[in-house]
Design an enzyme around this catalytic site. Structure first.
Site, PDB file in Angstrom:
ATOM      1  N   ALA A  53       0.847  -1.187   0.000  1.00 16.03           N
ATOM      2  CA  ALA A  53       0.000   0.000   0.000  1.00 16.03           C
ATOM      3  C   ALA A  53       0.881   1.235   0.000  1.00 16.03           C
ATOM      4  O   ALA A  53       1.753   1.389   0.859  1.00 16.03           O
ATOM      5  CB  ALA A  53      -0.919   0.001   1.224  1.00 16.03           C
ATOM      6  N   ASP A  56     -14.142  -3.951  11.560  1.00 16.90           N
ATOM      7  CA  ASP A  56     -13.027  -3.426  12.368  1.00 16.90           C
ATOM      8  C   ASP A  56     -12.748  -1.962  12.059  1.00 16.90           C
ATOM      9  O   ASP A  56     -11.590  -1.557  11.966  1.00 16.90           O
ATOM     10  CB  ASP A  56     -11.776  -4.277  12.111  1.00 16.90           C
ATOM     11  CG  ASP A  56     -10.646  -3.945  13.078  1.00 16.90           C
ATOM     12  OD1 ASP A  56     -10.937  -3.693  14.258  1.00 16.90           O
ATOM     13  OD2 ASP A  56      -9.481  -3.924  12.648  1.00 16.90           O
TER      14      ASP A  56
END
Length: 629
Positions: free
Chosen positions: A434, A503
């Site tokens: 990422a 989450d």
């Protein structure tokens, strides 16, 4: 005695003569240039001709001992690798130089960087004019751009190409001002991102004839792709719909040479910070092995956000010393076909690298553009991690398994041990990379607690789970009492429900833009864990608030049609990734099913409260401009 004194005097005279000779030799070139300067030109001895500064480049100007100087024409066309200290200047785009410790004044920069200064200032229309120090010009247009195809595979049969040509994906953001861009180009900072050096491996930013403009100015196309991505961030989006830098950055994440690796501190699982040859950075999440037992879930409360300089917020699990371990068993490695077991708590689940990849593509298809670029990659654990890391703690955890595979486990809160080691086949491991957001020293981010965060406890429930009117309390609390933040939370809710991500305890925004900006969708690794179960509790914020953007609602309706089916679009988009297939087919089919659930939930709100009360019209230009500022 007299001869000794004469000898000392002779030595002193020779020393003084040598010093005088060196001074003369240093002054002769400067005196020669001053004599050759036309009359009326300022006589600053520190200035150099632009051609002399641009031709040799940084590395060529230094030269190497034992080698003759290269001709100016050859040096001008030579592209190479700048030293690390110089390239760090590329990241110094803070609107306030004093906010960054790496800021440099003009006097401290090398002369070779002077041509790039004019690239940021623009051409001088006449005599020098005093500049307002508070004025920070925006990045200038480099000229006519080549048409860039929309993201997705090319060809007439591309469903993605047809989707991105749809009018709903052509809505323009409001005109950008200096306050709406994350980085105003600082004209006090001079750099040349394509300066010549020894290495020919600088990633190409465009054709060689575009590397320098005719005036010697550095072209924007010469910047590394990670820098182009950072420069494109604004108040409304992380990147534009047709940004060529994003596609190029995805390619860099999958192919750029890795030069250093370090462990990211914090978190329940191992993550690595990888630095590339062009000094870009990315967060590597490996394909994790299954876990035999989860975090202590007896009295696990919500994870506390721990901010670390230059990185995103990490988790610090808070648990009672008397709590019991939740015994949760998985296979030795969770494959794409396996689901998270139903007895597994959401806070005990581990992060999946393929979920990070799929989240980026889903976010782009939904036209949110709030997830940083993520790409899959096969990593050689020996050459690209062990041999390049300077982290001794990481290096010491490498070992050879009984099956002759290279393994390591690093250091983290729970899943970093020999039993949970990451092993290659024999030294190849799959993972996601990422792209990093700009460093916190350059662009501060604010971390917010999600109003609909979960209790992170195996017995207790959060307030929103027991109070049906909880949204009314939220809407009376800043920043949810005005602006677009509550609508951003609804977008994030839909995004999480489609992935099955429970989450989402915190989210982040860029501090520069205040409360009137988008939510960054970070840390999506716990999505796509179950394809046979739809977690309806994720949709509670939407059902309680009954608010949604018109643009989001219309795009969801579009993606529910057969001609723009969400699962087919995701399959086509993910097909380009290096670790494809990224998602198991049932996960793609679950997206279509969950999309219908979202539309039914919005339909129920419309029947109860009316269309105008539920759907916020953000497509009207006049209305959009007033609400987004």
């Amino acid at each position: 005695m007299i001869p000794l004194r004469r000898f000392r005097a002779l030595i002193l005279a020779v020393f003084l003569a040598a010093c005088a000779l060196h001074i003369v030799l240093d002054l002769l070139p400067k005196l020669g240039r001053r004599a050759a300067r036309p009359s009326g030109e300022p006589g600053c001895s520190c200035a150099q001709p632009a051609a002399e500064a641009a031709a040799p480049g940084w590395a060529k100007a230094r030269g190497r001992p034992g080698e003759p100087p290269a001709p100016a024409s050859a040096a001008a066309g030579d592209s190479g690798w700048p030293n690390k200290h110089t390239l760090r200047i590329l990241q110094d785009f803070s609107s306030d130089p004093s906010s960054n410790l790496t800021s440099h004044s003009l006097e401290k920069l090398p002369p070779a960087a002077e041509p790039a200064e004019s690239a940021l200032r623009g051409p001088d229309p006449g005599a020098p004019r005093p500049r307002d120090p508070a004025h920070r010009p925006l990045l200038r247009d480099p000229g006519p751009r080549r048409s860039v195809p929309p993201p997705g595979p090319s060809g007439d049969g591309s469903l993605l190409a047809r989707l991105f040509e749809h009018p709903l994906y052509q809505v323009a953001v409001p005109p950008l001002t200096e306050d709406d861009v994350l980085f105003n180009v600082n004209s006090d900072i001079r750099f040349n991102p394509k300066a010549a050096a020894e290495s020919p491996n600088w990633p190409p930013g465009g054709p060689e004839d575009e590397a320098f403009l005719p005036t010697g100015e550095a072209a924007v196309d010469a910047y590394p792709n990670w820098l182009k991505f950072h420069l494109g961030i604004n108040r409304y989006e992380l990147y534009s719909r047709r940004s060529p830098a994003v596609e190029a950055l995805l390619g860099d994440l999958g192919a750029q040479k890795i030069t250093s690796v370090a462990m990211k501190s914090g978190g329940t699982q191992l993550k690595l910070i990888m630095t590339f040859q062009n000094y870009g950075q990315a967060l590597f999440k490996p394909m994790n092995p299954g876990m035999e037992e989860g975090p202590e879930a007896g009295d696990v409360r919500e994870p506390e956000a721990v901010l670390e300089p230059g990185h995103r917020a990490s988790r610090k699990w808070l648990s009672s010393p008397h709590s019991n371990r939740a015994q949760s068993h998985l296979h030795s490695r969770q494959t794409r076909e396996q689901e998270t077991p139903p007895d597994f708590f959401y806070f005990s689940d581990y992060e999946r690298h393929n979920a990070e990849i799929a989240a980026f593509h889903l976010d782009r298809i939904l036209d949110f553009r709030r997830v940083p670029p993520v790409a899959g990659r096969m990593i050689n654990m020996t050459k690209e991690i062990r041999d390049v890391t300077r982290d001794k703690k990481l290096w010491r955890t490498f070992f050879i398994s009984p099956a002759n595979n290279v393994c390591f486990y690093g250091e983290c809160s729970y899943y970093c041990s020999t039993e949970h080691a990451l092993c290659g086949k024999p030294d190849q491991i799959e993972g996601s990379l990422a792209a990093f957001l700009p460093d916190l020293s350059l662009a501060k981010r604010k971390t917010w607690r999600n109003p609909w965060r979960r209790s992170y406890h195996k017995r207790k429930k959060a307030e929103w789970e027991v109070d049906p009117d909880y949204c009314e309390e939220v809407k009376q609390t800043p920043p949810y009492d005005g602006g677009q933040r509550i609508l951003d939370v609804m977008d994030m809710t839909i995004f999480d429900f489609l992935m099955g991500n429970m989450d989402r305890h915190h989210y982040e925004t860029f501090e520069k833009f205040g409360n009137e900006t988008f939510i960054i969708h970070l840390d999506n690794g716990r999505g796509f864990g179950k394809y046979s179960h739809d977690e309806l509790s994720i949709l509670v914020p939407l059902q309680q608030c009954c608010r949604i953007r018109k643009s989001t609602y219309l795009r969801l309706q579009l993606l529910a049609k057969e001609e723009y089916k969400l699962s087919l679009l995701m399959a086509e988009s993910l097909r380009k990734d290096r670790v494809a297939p990224v998602l198991y087919r049932p996960h793609l089919e679950a997206l279509d099913r969950r999309l219908r659930v979202v539309l039914r939930a919005v339909g129920g709100c419309v029947e109860k409260d009316g269309l105008h009360s539920v759907v916020h019209d953000d497509l009207d230009a006049e209305h959009r401009g007033s609400t987004q500022r």
